[in-house]
Scaffold this motif. Structure first.
Motif, short mmCIF file in Angstrom:
data_model
loop_
_atom_site.label_atom_id
_atom_site.label_comp_id
_atom_site.label_asym_id
_atom_site.label_seq_id
_atom_site.Cartn_x
_atom_site.Cartn_y
_atom_site.Cartn_z
N GLU A 138 -19.06 -1.28 -1.80
CA GLU A 138 -17.85 -1.59 -2.57
C GLU A 138 -17.87 -3.02 -3.10
OE1 GLU A 138 -15.47 0.49 -3.45
OE2 GLU A 138 -16.59 2.10 -2.47
N ALA A 139 -18.93 -3.76 -2.81
CA ALA A 139 -18.99 -5.16 -3.25
C ALA A 139 -19.13 -5.24 -4.76
CB ALA A 139 -20.17 -5.86 -2.58
N PRO A 140 -18.29 -6.01 -5.45
CA PRO A 140 -18.40 -6.15 -6.91
C PRO A 140 -19.79 -6.61 -7.34
CG PRO A 140 -16.34 -7.07 -6.13
CD PRO A 140 -17.13 -6.75 -4.91
N LEU A 141 -20.41 -7.49 -6.54
CA LEU A 141 -21.73 -7.99 -6.88
C LEU A 141 -22.76 -6.86 -6.93
CD1 LEU A 141 -23.50 -10.58 -7.30
CD2 LEU A 141 -23.92 -10.53 -4.84
N ILE A 142 -22.69 -5.94 -6.00
CA ILE A 142 -23.68 -4.86 -5.91
C ILE A 142 -23.40 -3.78 -6.96
CG2 ILE A 142 -24.75 -3.15 -4.41
CD1 ILE A 142 -25.30 -6.19 -3.86
N LYS A 143 -22.15 -3.54 -7.27
CA LYS A 143 -21.84 -2.61 -8.36
C LYS A 143 -22.51 -3.07 -9.66
CE LYS A 143 -17.41 -0.96 -6.53
NZ LYS A 143 -17.80 0.46 -6.45
N ASP A 144 -22.43 -4.38 -9.91
CA ASP A 144 -23.05 -4.91 -11.13
C ASP A 144 -24.57 -5.01 -10.98
OD1 ASP A 144 -20.59 -5.07 -12.24
OD2 ASP A 144 -20.66 -7.19 -12.72
N LEU A 145 -25.06 -5.16 -9.76
CA LEU A 145 -26.51 -5.17 -9.55
C LEU A 145 -27.10 -3.81 -9.94
CD1 LEU A 145 -29.15 -6.45 -8.42
CD2 LEU A 145 -28.52 -5.46 -6.20
N VAL A 146 -26.43 -2.73 -9.57
CA VAL A 146 -26.90 -1.39 -9.92
C VAL A 146 -27.00 -1.26 -11.44
CG1 VAL A 146 -26.34 1.07 -9.88
CG2 VAL A 146 -26.04 -0.32 -7.82
N THR A 147 -25.97 -1.74 -12.14
CA THR A 147 -25.99 -1.69 -13.61
C THR A 147 -27.16 -2.49 -14.17
OG1 THR A 147 -23.58 -1.47 -13.67
CG2 THR A 147 -24.67 -2.20 -15.69
N LEU A 148 -27.37 -3.68 -13.64
CA LEU A 148 -28.46 -4.54 -14.12
C LEU A 148 -29.82 -3.88 -13.87
CD1 LEU A 148 -29.54 -7.25 -15.20
CD2 LEU A 148 -29.40 -8.13 -12.84
N MET A 149 -30.02 -3.34 -12.68
CA MET A 149 -31.31 -2.73 -12.36
C MET A 149 -31.58 -1.49 -13.23
SD MET A 149 -32.50 -4.84 -10.22
CE MET A 149 -34.04 -3.95 -10.07
N GLU A 150 -30.54 -0.75 -13.54
CA GLU A 150 -30.70 0.40 -14.43
C GLU A 150 -31.14 -0.07 -15.81
OE1 GLU A 150 -30.87 3.33 -13.59
OE2 GLU A 150 -29.40 3.96 -12.11
N LEU A 164 -37.75 3.28 5.99
CA LEU A 164 -37.20 1.93 6.14
C LEU A 164 -35.89 1.80 5.39
CD1 LEU A 164 -37.46 -1.03 7.04
CD2 LEU A 164 -38.72 -1.47 4.92
N LEU A 165 -35.85 2.28 4.17
CA LEU A 165 -34.61 2.16 3.39
C LEU A 165 -33.51 3.04 3.99
CD1 LEU A 165 -36.62 0.82 1.39
CD2 LEU A 165 -35.22 1.79 -0.46
N ALA A 166 -33.89 4.24 4.44
CA ALA A 166 -32.88 5.15 5.01
C ALA A 166 -32.27 4.57 6.28
CB ALA A 166 -33.53 6.51 5.30
N SER A 167 -33.04 3.81 7.03
CA SER A 167 -32.52 3.22 8.27
C SER A 167 -31.61 2.03 8.00
CB SER A 167 -33.70 2.77 9.16
OG SER A 167 -34.40 1.69 8.55
N SER A 168 -31.51 1.63 6.74
CA SER A 168 -30.72 0.44 6.38
C SER A 168 -29.43 0.80 5.65
CB SER A 168 -31.56 -0.49 5.50
OG SER A 168 -32.77 -0.86 6.14
N VAL A 169 -28.96 2.04 5.83
CA VAL A 169 -27.77 2.49 5.10
C VAL A 169 -26.58 1.57 5.32
CG1 VAL A 169 -26.05 4.33 4.91
CG2 VAL A 169 -28.48 4.89 5.05
N GLU A 170 -26.30 1.23 6.58
CA GLU A 170 -25.13 0.40 6.88
C GLU A 170 -25.26 -0.99 6.26
OE1 GLU A 170 -22.26 1.33 8.25
OE2 GLU A 170 -23.17 3.32 8.10
N ARG A 171 -26.48 -1.49 6.22
CA ARG A 171 -26.68 -2.81 5.61
C ARG A 171 -26.46 -2.74 4.10
NH1 ARG A 171 -29.17 -6.73 8.10
NH2 ARG A 171 -30.72 -7.20 6.50
N PHE A 172 -26.87 -1.66 3.46
CA PHE A 172 -26.59 -1.50 2.03
C PHE A 172 -25.08 -1.49 1.78
CE2 PHE A 172 -30.99 -0.11 1.45
CZ PHE A 172 -31.26 -0.50 0.15
N LYS A 173 -24.33 -0.84 2.68
CA LYS A 173 -22.88 -0.73 2.50
C LYS A 173 -22.17 -2.08 2.65
CE LYS A 173 -22.18 4.02 4.21
NZ LYS A 173 -21.54 4.83 5.29
N HIS A 174 -22.59 -2.86 3.65
CA HIS A 174 -21.78 -4.01 4.05
C HIS A 174 -22.45 -5.38 3.87
CE1 HIS A 174 -19.07 -1.07 5.73
NE2 HIS A 174 -20.03 -0.58 6.51
N PHE A 175 -23.73 -5.38 3.51
CA PHE A 175 -24.45 -6.66 3.44
C PHE A 175 -25.19 -6.76 2.11
CE2 PHE A 175 -28.08 -9.47 4.88
CZ PHE A 175 -27.30 -10.63 5.00
N PRO A 176 -24.57 -7.32 1.07
CA PRO A 176 -25.14 -7.35 -0.28
C PRO A 176 -26.58 -7.86 -0.37
CG PRO A 176 -22.85 -7.99 -0.38
CD PRO A 176 -23.19 -7.87 1.09
#
Length: 748
Positions: free
Chosen positions: A304-316, A262-274
């Motif tokens: 490349e979304a600034p929101l998601i870059k910081d989400l990765v940091t928060l989740m870590e 399921l996650l692998a099929s959502s690659v494009e959404r991860f890229k473009h849809f925060p």
């Protein structure tokens, strides 16, 4: 994939600008509309600030249609529009700090923001009732322009899409406003409205464009996303949310198992849809699936979304052991709770409930042995599992057997209400059932929840109001649960509960064409008058001149009369002068309005001597004995009160008005004059209540007849010396307001 249909402009091209092109209104017609309709005052701050910021967080520019909306508003205030005020109240970001954390913490205080984070919609405006217009755009819509959704401030969920795009929404709002100002003639309005065919939903506008086909979306991605991610908003917003609340917010159908595929099929959404990254990262974390969380973070790093870059940091940070996240003191304790709930297991909820019931058996048995089971049930009124155990214990009590039998048979084999059984339960049921009924009333998945609420309303147990308060928030087409809640609050009679009713009025003001809402508000307004909370005056006074006349069995007194009754009962003296002025200007005749007579009488009681005398003169001039009629023999005769009960046609409203007129005079006069009014009242009260059985099917039919009964019982409640026992035949009446008043009179 949805596509944008090209609408035909045939017939619309001859319309005057800007109403000749619904597809290009924002770009071509909106700037001039703003220029000619704005009051010209400068904007305190940019309306597009929070909107632009939301798209910047996504790493995207402001879409062109939103730019066209806000550019003309940069230097001037927006013009008044129908059900659309541009702008966003979403909190702005601080200059420093993790962007994802800021957004989550802000959403914990401002809940519409969860729709941006988890659903993919951005706040762009609001309605007059405080609901929020939201702009939805995501990759699965392809090249189609953004759909427009409506966020309900009451239910905190998205309605299905309400416009194909922003252009259609703003075009309609401007067109309706211009028409109401007399700037668009009827022919142009109809033709321009027709160009909206299939482009806009009918919320708020069904009566405005009855011939326009409503927009029915083929796909509603944001709506589906909202159903999917709602549990995460509940989890991170409600401190100590119960297991039942979390299970209720989790939509098993929309939350597919979190698999690698399921996650692998959502690659494009991860890229473009925060919102995709937000959902999968948070869901994987709280489900306890570390492998999926690792995968979700890897895919999120593609964005490349600034929101998601910081989400990765928060989740870590959270994965490494950080505990606090805004109002949540221990995220890991919360994670453990969610893991134990097994939300993705369709049978987990039922197993958990039975486990909780089993755990409650011992304390319930102990309470039964000690003779404290009733008190234990009351103390556990909000715990459905404990109450299920209590109900099983009550089944062993012979004194409860008849009531439990009625409880189990109040619907027939087809699931429909058995009114005879329900009536017996109301009349004979053991009041120890109240906590059990409250639990059923709160359970939205229980089809009989409305029956439980109806019984509670008739029993009017004060403690049950708090337990079922959320019933006032339940949305259904005919406001059935709100009606039952209103009856409960009215029966209990505690002014402290008026706040719950006032919030309904403020969230659901009268609306032309919405008969169900208007009838609910009429019943609610009568209840507010009876509760006597002065704060209701500020809310109801703006509706003094309302002409809403919808009636039904739950509301035989229409809203325009209910407002007058409530303002009079509340002693809202600000209403007196405008009412007197209307009568003096012959705009309103007391002889045809029982509510006006009631309001004048109650409000003038506290006025100065000159005003009191003026009102007394007005009322006296409208007595039926001041009027004449010409008979078939062409002789002129004086009208009499007795004629109200002998002439063909019923004269239902006139009879009610005369009753309230005499009632008003008893409060404004003294001595022999007052005794005369009392005698007149006695004649009218007796005539109505003793004549009801013979006249109800002919002269006093329908809702006006029920209203006549209600006004008569109101008069008798104030003057029980006229014969309290006359109310007895009506204590079981089918119309709730009549039944309520009859019980009050009969019981003193």
């Amino acid at each position: 994939m949805a596509t944008t249909e090209t609408k035909s402009t045939e017939g619309a091209q001859d319309l005057p600008r800007p109403w000749n092109d619904v597809g290009n209104f924002l770009k071509e017609g909106w700037p001039s509309f703003v220029e000619t309709h704005s009051d010209g005052s400068p904007q305190a701050e940019a309306l597009d600030g929070a909107v632009t910021e939301a798209f910047q967080l996504w790493g995207a520019p402001l879409p062109s249609d939103l730019a066209w909306l806000f550019e003309p508003l940069a230097a001037r205030s927006p013009p008044a529009l129908a059900q659309f005020t541009p702008g966003s109240y979403a909190p702005r970001l601080a200059k420093t700090g993790n962007l994802a954390e800021q957004r989550i913490v802000a959403a914990q205080q401002y809940r519409p923001l969860w729709k941006e984070l988890l659903t993919g919609v951005v706040e762009i405006g609001s309605t007059s009732a405080g609901d929020i217009w939201m702009y939805g755009r995501e990759p699965q819509r392809g090249t189609a322009r953004a759909q427009i959704y409506l966020y309900s401030h009451e239910t905190e969920v998205l309605e299905t899409p309400q416009a194909t795009d922003l252009d259609a929404l703003v075009f309609r709002a401007a067109l309706v406003r211009a028409h109401r100002r007399g700037e668009v003639d009827a022919e142009t309005f109809a033709a321009a409205g027709k160009s909206l065919d299939g482009c806009v939903g009918d919320l708020f506008f069904a009566d405005v464009f009855p011939e326009v086909a409503s927009y029915r979306a083929k796909v509603a991605p944001a709506y589906n996303n909202d159903l999917r991610g709602g549990w995460l908003a509940t989890l991170l917003t409600e401190v100590d949310a119960s297991d039942r609340e979390l299970r209720g917010a989790f939509n098993l159908e929309m939350n597919k198992p979190l698999t690698e595929e399921l996650l692998a099929s959502s690659v494009e959404r991860f890229k473009h849809f925060p919102p995709a990254a937000f959902y999968f990262c948070l869901a994987s974390f709280f489900s306890g699936d570390d492998a999926r969380l690792t995968q979700a973070l890897e895919l999120s790093r593609l964005s490349e979304a600034p929101l998601i870059k910081d989400l990765v940091t928060l989740m870590e940070e959270l994965r490494a052991g950080r505990k606090q996240l805004g109002i949540i003191p221990d995220v890991h304790a919360l994670r453990a709770r969610v893991m134990a709930l097994e939300l993705w297991d369709p049978e987990a909820g039922a197993r958990a409930f039975e486990k909780a019931v089993a755990a409650a058996q011992e304390p319930v048995a102990r309470a039964a042995k000690e003779g404290t089971l009733d008190a234990f049930a009351w103390a556990s009124a909000k715990d459905a599992a404990v109450l299920a155990a209590v109900e099983r214990a009550y089944a062993e009590d012979a004194s409860m057997a008849p009531s439990l039998s009625l409880l189990s048979t109040w619907t027939n084999e087809e699931g429909y209400r058995d009114e005879a059984v329900i009536a017996r339960l109301i009349a004979e049921g053991d009041r120890r059932l109240v906590p059990l009924l409250a639990a059923r009333a709160r359970n939205e998945e229980d089809r009989s929840s409305i029956i439980a609420l109806d019984v509670l309303a008739e029993w009017a147990e004060p403690r049950s109001v708090e337990w079922v308060r959320d019933a006032a928030k339940v949305v259904d087409r005919f406001h059935l649960k709100r009606h039952a809640f209103i009856r409960l609050v009215q029966g209990v009679g505690d002014p402290a509960n008026a706040k719950a009713l006032l919030s309904i009025v403020q969230g659901h003001p009268p609306q032309k064409g919405d008969s169900a809402r208007n009838k609910m508000l009429a019943a609610l307004t009568v209840a507010l008058g009876e509760l006597g909370d002065p704060a209701a005056g500020d809310v109801l006074l703006p509706y003094l001149d309302t002409q809403v006349t919808d009636v039904g069995s739950e509301a035989p007194i229409p809203l325009h009369d209910a407002v007058l009754f409530a303002l009079g009962a509340l002693g809202e003296t600000r209403a007196l002068a405008p009412l007197v002025a209307k009568v003096e200007a012959n705009q309103w005749a007391p002889s045809d309005s029982p509510a006006l007579c009631f309001a004048l009488g109650r409000l003038a009681e506290g006025a100065d001597a000159e005003t009191r005398e003026k009102v007394v003169s007005m009322l006296d001039a409208n007595r039926i004995t001041r009027f004449t009629y010409t008979g078939v023999d062409e002789q002129t005769r004086q009208r009499t009160r007795a004629s109200l009960f002998s002439e063909v046609g019923g004269q239902t409203r006139t009879t009610a008005a005369q009753l309230m007129l005499e009632d008003a005079l008893t409060g404004l006069t003294e001595g022999a004059v007052r005794e005369e009014s009392l005698a007149n009242m006695r004649e009218l009260v007796t005539g109505v209540l003793e004549g009801w059985a013979s006249r109800q099917d002919a002269q006093w039919r329908g809702y006006e007849g029920y209203a006549l009964l209600a006004w008569t019982l109101l008069a008798l409640r104030r003057h029980p010396e006229l014969g309290r026992e006359r109310a007895n035949p009506f204590v079981g009446f089918s119309v709730p307001l009549v039944r309520h008043l009859a019980k009050q009179v009969a019981r003193g």
